[in-house]
Motif scaffolding. Structure first.
Motif, PDB file in Angstrom:
ATOM      1  N   HIS A 125       0.694  -1.139  -0.144  1.00  0.00           N
ATOM      2  CA  HIS A 125       0.148  -0.072  -0.171  1.00  0.00           C
ATOM      3  C   HIS A 125       0.805   1.297   0.046  1.00  0.00           C
ATOM      4  CE1 HIS A 125      -3.158  -2.950   0.837  1.00  0.00           C
ATOM      5  NE2 HIS A 125      -2.472  -3.152   1.960  1.00  0.00           N
ATOM      6  N   HIS A 126       0.135   2.472  -0.305  1.00  0.00           N
ATOM      7  CA  HIS A 126       1.045   3.640  -0.287  1.00  0.00           C
ATOM      8  C   HIS A 126       0.386   4.755   0.630  1.00  0.00           C
ATOM      9  CE1 HIS A 126       2.760   1.776  -4.022  1.00  0.00           C
ATOM     10  NE2 HIS A 126       3.688   2.391  -3.329  1.00  0.00           N
ATOM     11  N   PHE A 127       1.381   5.441   1.212  1.00  0.00           N
ATOM     12  CA  PHE A 127       0.878   6.578   2.157  1.00  0.00           C
ATOM     13  C   PHE A 127       1.559   7.884   1.117  1.00  0.00           C
ATOM     14  CE2 PHE A 127       2.525   9.978   4.711  1.00  0.00           C
ATOM     15  CZ  PHE A 127       1.494  10.659   5.278  1.00  0.00           C
ATOM     16  N   VAL A 128       0.800   8.878   0.980  1.00  0.00           N
ATOM     17  CA  VAL A 128       1.227  10.249   0.372  1.00  0.00           C
ATOM     18  C   VAL A 128       1.175  11.243   1.151  1.00  0.00           C
ATOM     19  CG1 VAL A 128       0.960  11.587  -1.649  1.00  0.00           C
ATOM     20  CG2 VAL A 128       0.221   9.232  -1.957  1.00  0.00           C
ATOM     21  N   ARG A 165      -7.472  -7.375 -10.783  1.00  0.00           N
ATOM     22  CA  ARG A 165      -6.229  -7.985 -11.096  1.00  0.00           C
ATOM     23  C   ARG A 165      -5.220  -7.546 -10.222  1.00  0.00           C
ATOM     24  NH1 ARG A 165      -2.398  -4.640 -12.919  1.00  0.00           N
ATOM     25  NH2 ARG A 165      -3.902  -3.171 -13.682  1.00  0.00           N
ATOM     26  N   ASP A 166      -5.599  -6.394  -9.331  1.00  0.00           N
ATOM     27  CA  ASP A 166      -4.782  -5.757  -8.428  1.00  0.00           C
ATOM     28  C   ASP A 166      -5.268  -4.937  -7.562  1.00  0.00           C
ATOM     29  OD1 ASP A 166      -2.060  -4.347  -7.629  1.00  0.00           O
ATOM     30  OD2 ASP A 166      -2.824  -3.069  -9.168  1.00  0.00           O
ATOM     31  N   PHE A 167      -5.030  -4.480  -6.403  1.00  0.00           N
ATOM     32  CA  PHE A 167      -5.799  -3.211  -5.584  1.00  0.00           C
ATOM     33  C   PHE A 167      -4.580  -3.056  -4.534  1.00  0.00           C
ATOM     34  CE2 PHE A 167      -7.205  -7.166  -2.937  1.00  0.00           C
ATOM     35  CZ  PHE A 167      -6.997  -6.544  -1.948  1.00  0.00           C
ATOM     36  N   GLN A 218      -8.416   5.341   0.697  1.00  0.00           N
ATOM     37  CA  GLN A 218      -9.175   4.496  -0.124  1.00  0.00           C
ATOM     38  C   GLN A 218      -8.580   3.438  -0.883  1.00  0.00           C
ATOM     39  OE1 GLN A 218      -9.445   7.755  -3.817  1.00  0.00           O
ATOM     40  NE2 GLN A 218     -10.244   5.741  -4.381  1.00  0.00           N
ATOM     41  N   VAL A 219      -9.425   2.413  -0.955  1.00  0.00           N
ATOM     42  CA  VAL A 219      -8.951   1.347  -1.948  1.00  0.00           C
ATOM     43  C   VAL A 219      -8.949   1.396  -3.291  1.00  0.00           C
ATOM     44  CG1 VAL A 219      -9.088  -1.280  -2.215  1.00  0.00           C
ATOM     45  CG2 VAL A 219      -9.713  -0.213   0.099  1.00  0.00           C
ATOM     46  N   VAL A 220      -7.947   1.280  -4.112  1.00  0.00           N
ATOM     47  CA  VAL A 220      -8.118   1.378  -5.645  1.00  0.00           C
ATOM     48  C   VAL A 220      -7.894   0.005  -6.168  1.00  0.00           C
ATOM     49  CG1 VAL A 220      -7.161   2.732  -7.594  1.00  0.00           C
ATOM     50  CG2 VAL A 220      -7.139   3.739  -5.422  1.00  0.00           C
TER      51      VAL A 220
END
Ligand SMILES: [Mn+2]
Ligand SMILES: [Mn+2]
Ligand SMILES: [Zn+2]
Ligand SMILES: [Zn+2]
Lengths: 139, 139
Positions: free
Chosen positions: A87-90, A119-121, B122-124
């Motif tokens: 996951h990412h934190f911005v 496919r991906d999340f 959010q989840v993408v």
DNA sequence: AGCGACATTTGGAATAAGTCCAAAGTTGGA
DNA sequence: TCCAACTTTGGACTTATTCCAAATGTCGCT
């Protein structure tokens, strides 16, 4: 480094000097550089490198699975050598993008949506870093 | 529509003809249009509208909390009148962005990260839609 | 070594999305 | 009615990226 040459070969990428130079930066960084940041970092040691080659190389690495590319901030793409799910934190204030390990967040239901082949999340988190802790060593 | 004028007023936005025209499209859509898509949609009924005004208006609406703006696809920002928390699915093939209701996905741990003040997450999800299920009509 | 086919790199032109700007138009309230 | 503030506008500008055609490099073959 020699390992990078091998890595490129195992991914069916001809290890030209330019590609090796780009790889030695972008496949190793813990940051999430833009193409322009890659260009600046690599031209420091390979001054004749052209911008077009940076873009060519980054896209090739993405196609070959060595990099992920994504858009978290408006206007620019970033590249990420950490290709396993995470996951990412911005950081709103600095724009910095920080990896969050996959198993630090539990997500249920994202891959079971009707009518969708997932496919991906990932979870994208925005906010700011806490006030910097007073002069002591991290971790 | 009259409601839009009221809505703008309650958000301290002068309801100029241009802003009302933009609002009647962008605050109502279920899609996630780009600025260019807003421009095309609105100039159909308000042909003198300029691109600069579209950008001005979208940014104003974002600042006033009527819209969210984000980057899910490289190269463009999209605008979303659905400002409450929700997740997004991005169709790889078409680029379409689809809302996923907040409570359809359970996320645990995203707002409790050390050193981070989480403002929002959010989840993408990326993937493709299943083959169209034509319930009644034969094709 | 020399040659040709093919891959790779390059600088600069072209695009695409968005921002900036200064002039022109509009508006609400004294 | 008048004006100061607000809003809109076309076009120039910026930035990120893509495209292009020429130059350069690589590799196998002779
Ligand atoms: Mn509101
Ligand atoms: Mn762009
Ligand atoms: Zn990452
Ligand atoms: Zn949405």
């Amino acid at each position: 480094m020699k390992q990078v040459v091998e890595l490129l070969r195992t991914h069916a990428i001809q290890p030209s000097a330019q590609r090796v130079a780009v790889a030695n930066y972008v496949l190793v960084t813990k940051e999430h550089p833009t193409a322009e940041q890659v260009f600046h970092a690599v031209t420091a040691t390979f001054p004749t490198l052209s911008r077009a080659t940076v873009y060519n190389t980054l896209h090739l690495f993405v196609k070959k699975g060595l990099l992920k590319q994504f858009a978290l901030t408006e206007g620019v793409s970033v590249f990420d050598p950490h290709v396993e799910p995470h996951h990412h934190f911005v950081d709103d204030e600095t724009g910095a993008i920080v990896d969050i390990p996959w198993d630090r967040i539990r997500v249920e239901g994202a891959d079971d949506l009707p009518g969708i082949d997932v496919r991906d999340f990932q979870v994208v988190i925005r906010g700011k870093r806490h006030r910097r802790r007073t002069t002591n060593k991290a971790t």
